[in-house]
Scaffold this active site. Structure first.
Site, PDB file in Angstrom:
ATOM      1  N   GLY A 278       0.843  -1.197   0.000  1.00 50.56           N
ATOM      2  CA  GLY A 278       0.000   0.000   0.000  1.00 50.56           C
ATOM      3  C   GLY A 278       0.872   1.237   0.000  1.00 50.56           C
ATOM      4  O   GLY A 278       1.065   1.904  -1.015  1.00 50.56           O
ATOM      5  N   TYR A 319       0.329   8.482  15.484  1.00 53.44           N
ATOM      6  CA  TYR A 319       1.511   7.600  15.588  1.00 53.44           C
ATOM      7  C   TYR A 319       2.803   8.372  15.843  1.00 53.44           C
ATOM      8  O   TYR A 319       3.892   7.828  15.625  1.00 53.44           O
ATOM      9  CB  TYR A 319       1.717   6.811  14.282  1.00 53.44           C
ATOM     10  CG  TYR A 319       0.494   6.241  13.637  1.00 53.44           C
ATOM     11  CD1 TYR A 319      -0.210   5.193  14.239  1.00 53.44           C
ATOM     12  CD2 TYR A 319       0.047   6.722  12.417  1.00 53.44           C
ATOM     13  CE1 TYR A 319      -1.321   4.658  13.624  1.00 53.44           C
ATOM     14  CE2 TYR A 319      -1.076   6.187  11.796  1.00 53.44           C
ATOM     15  CZ  TYR A 319      -1.752   5.154  12.409  1.00 53.44           C
ATOM     16  OH  TYR A 319      -2.846   4.629  11.788  1.00 53.44           O
ATOM     17  N   CYS A 344      -8.613  22.490  18.239  1.00 48.43           N
ATOM     18  CA  CYS A 344      -8.458  22.803  19.669  1.00 48.43           C
ATOM     19  C   CYS A 344      -7.968  21.605  20.467  1.00 48.43           C
ATOM     20  O   CYS A 344      -8.674  21.087  21.342  1.00 48.43           O
ATOM     21  CB  CYS A 344      -9.767  23.332  20.204  1.00 48.43           C
ATOM     22  SG  CYS A 344     -10.159  24.867  19.387  1.00 48.43           S
TER      23      CYS A 344
HETATM   24  N1  LLP Z   1      -2.376  -6.007   3.819  1.00 46.33           N
HETATM   25  C1  LLP Z   1      -3.028  -5.976   4.997  1.00 46.33           C
HETATM   26  C2  LLP Z   1      -3.799  -7.139   5.431  1.00 46.33           C
HETATM   27  C3  LLP Z   1      -2.954  -4.811   5.788  1.00 46.33           C
HETATM   28  O1  LLP Z   1      -3.582  -4.770   6.958  1.00 46.33           O
HETATM   29  C4  LLP Z   1      -2.200  -3.696   5.342  1.00 46.33           C
HETATM   30  C5  LLP Z   1      -2.117  -2.482   6.136  1.00 46.33           C
HETATM   31  C6  LLP Z   1      -1.555  -3.785   4.093  1.00 46.33           C
HETATM   32  C7  LLP Z   1      -1.659  -4.977   3.361  1.00 46.33           C
HETATM   33  C8  LLP Z   1      -0.756  -2.682   3.510  1.00 46.33           C
HETATM   34  O2  LLP Z   1       0.356  -2.378   4.267  1.00 46.33           O
HETATM   35  P1  LLP Z   1       1.441  -1.339   3.712  1.00 46.33           P
HETATM   36  O3  LLP Z   1       2.110  -1.967   2.521  1.00 46.33           O
HETATM   37  O4  LLP Z   1       0.732  -0.099   3.340  1.00 46.33           O
HETATM   38  O5  LLP Z   1       2.356  -1.144   4.854  1.00 46.33           O
HETATM   39  N2  LLP Z   1      -2.655   3.927   9.151  1.00 46.33           N
HETATM   40  C9  LLP Z   1      -1.319   3.417   9.381  1.00 46.33           C
HETATM   41  C10 LLP Z   1      -1.043   2.167   8.570  1.00 46.33           C
HETATM   42  C11 LLP Z   1      -2.027   1.058   8.777  1.00 46.33           C
HETATM   43  C12 LLP Z   1      -1.752  -0.167   7.957  1.00 46.33           C
HETATM   44  C13 LLP Z   1      -2.863  -1.150   8.058  1.00 46.33           C
HETATM   45  N3  LLP Z   1      -2.702  -2.325   7.262  1.00 46.33           N
HETATM   46  C14 LLP Z   1      -0.314   4.522   9.099  1.00 46.33           C
HETATM   47  O6  LLP Z   1      -0.709   5.641   8.775  1.00 46.33           O
HETATM   48  O7  LLP Z   1       0.888   4.316   9.243  1.00 46.33           O
END
Ligand code: LLP
Length: 421
Positions: A278, A319, A344
């Protein structure tokens, strides 16, 4: 590499100067580069060569904007979705149904039904209870649902605690010790065709070691499952590879390093590999463009108050994430300042004691690495309408999510009859 570069003293997204977008659309606004997204998709794919026919299913949660999904669908990427909404978005943007993986820890019968009706590559199941529900739903439609079990390998990802998912105490997946029993039960479910394994241990990983440990365990499990008579045709290795946020820190492992590790560890698995990146695809393909409202003196450092806030970009408050903050037209002078939004809460702080470009009221700033987990996590807290989004492609640009005004927010509420005058 990204396409947000200084040209003639002004930061551009590809060939479009950022001030042009700020003037036309207003601020705050997210700006995405098509070229960066395409480049990242290609780099990731190249890193996987010469694997045979891997499926790269972009994790829609990172950035589900329809224009982003359409860009990536055209690049041939599939989609990893975790809700009926993400499934519908991916299909609406043109993602091939056969390239959709349905993950997520709490799929409902309704979501399963919709995905089965529309078609998909596979469901990644998180428990035997969920497997039973999917089997029932599939049977009611006269289908056999393609599925894998997501395994919790009990590996610490070493990322932020809120985005680590592969430790035994996390809510995700089946404990690896229970896997053989789950596959046995899964084989007996008439509406299921369990034929894969899946794993995802967390996000923004800055070391390959935990991934390698998790994948090694998955390799051992595949052998044990086959010895137990199961057919294992797919292995979904999830996403999680980190991207650079702070240039002062060592860069995370490259896609090429990741690809080499994957090829080494999965040698001889004889499965189709699936990946769910992602952040890697979209993280550095987006910025949040904001205008300085005013600068006020602070005890230690001045407060640069910008028109973006924690509701627009939650990552710093949620985070403690570090995002580079730079002037769109840097004057050359720098100073130490705090960058805050108008909401706020003290948590509405983007940077404390940051050594940064000197800016004054009305100047434009931008936050880098705001293509992933940024616009999609925004809220309307403090009655601030959601931030609009713009997609750039070469010389062209378009608003790909309009700014909804406060009237639209108010109109979504209603006052019940007993409170009417
Ligand atoms: N596959 C699954 C099952 C996942 O839960 C996730 C991310 C991905 C793939 C993709 O992961 P990536 O390649 O993007 O690392 N909101 C948080 C990140 C949450 C990720 C949740 N799952 C942030 O802003 O850092």
């Amino acid at each position: 590499m990204d396409h947000f570069q200084l040209r003639d003293g002004i930061v551009h997204c590809e060939n479009v100067p950022l001030p042009r977008i700020a003037e036309a659309v207003g601020t705050p606004v997210y700006v995405y580069s098509s070229a960066t997204m395409r480049r990242h998709a290609r780099v990731f794919r190249e890193a996987l060569q010469p694997l045979t026919n891997p499926l790269v299913a972009y994790a829609v949660k990172a950035n589900p904007n329809a224009a982003v999904l359409a860009t990536l669908a055209r690049e041939g990427l599939g989609a990893d979705v975790v809700s009926g909404g993400e499934y519908a978005r991916a299909r609406a943007a043109g993602t091939d149904a056969n390239k959709i993986v349905f993950s997520g820890v709490g799929k409902t019968a309704d979501e399963m039904k919709r995905a089965l009706a529309g078609g998909l590559c596979q469901f990644n199941l998180e428990s035997i209870e969920e497997a039973r529900m999917l089997s029932d739903v599939a049977r009611s439609l006269g289908q056999k649902a393609p599925a894998a079990f997501r395994i919790n390998p009990d590996v610490e990802a070493g990322s932020h605690a809120k985005i680590s998912t592969g430790a035994a105490h996390n809510k995700f997946g089946l404990p690896i010790a229970d896997a053989l029993e789950a596959y046995r039960q899964g084989r007996g479910l008439p509406g299921l065709a369990v034929r894969g394994v899946a794993v995802h241990i967390g996000s923004q990983l800055t070391s390959l070691d935990p991934l390698e440990r998790a994948f090694t365990k998955i390799g051992e499990l595949i052998r044990a499952l086959r010895a137990d008579g199961h057919t294992i045709a797919t292995a979904d290795l999830g996403g999680g590879l980190g991207v650079p946020y702070n240039p002062a820190q060592p860069p995370p492992p490259s896609p090429a390093d990741y690809g080499a590790m994957v090829r080494r560890v999965t040698e001889g698995w004889d499965v189709r590999l699936i990946f769910e990146p992602g952040r890697l695809i979209v993280g550095n393909a987006g910025v949040l463009l904001t205008r300085v409202i005013r600068v006020k003196p602070g005890l230690l450092h001045p407060f640069v108050i910008v028109d973006a806030a924690m509701n627009d970009l939650m990552r710093p408050s949620l985070y403690d994430a570090w995002h580079a903050i730079e002037a769109v037209v840097p004057a050359g002078e720098r100073r130490v300042a705090n960058v805050v939004g108008p909401v706020c809460e003290t948590g509405d702080t983007f940077a404390t004691a940051r050594h940064m470009d000197r800016v004054e009221a009305d100047d434009l700033l931008f936050f880098r690495t705001a293509g992933a987990y940024a616009a999609t996590m925004a809220s309307t807290y403090n009655s601030r309408p959601l931030t609009p989004e713009v997609l750039v492609d070469g010389d062209q640009w378009a608003v790909v999510r309009a700014r909804l005004d406060v009237e639209a927010l108010i109109a979504a509420d209603s006052i019940p009859y007993w409170l009417q005058p």
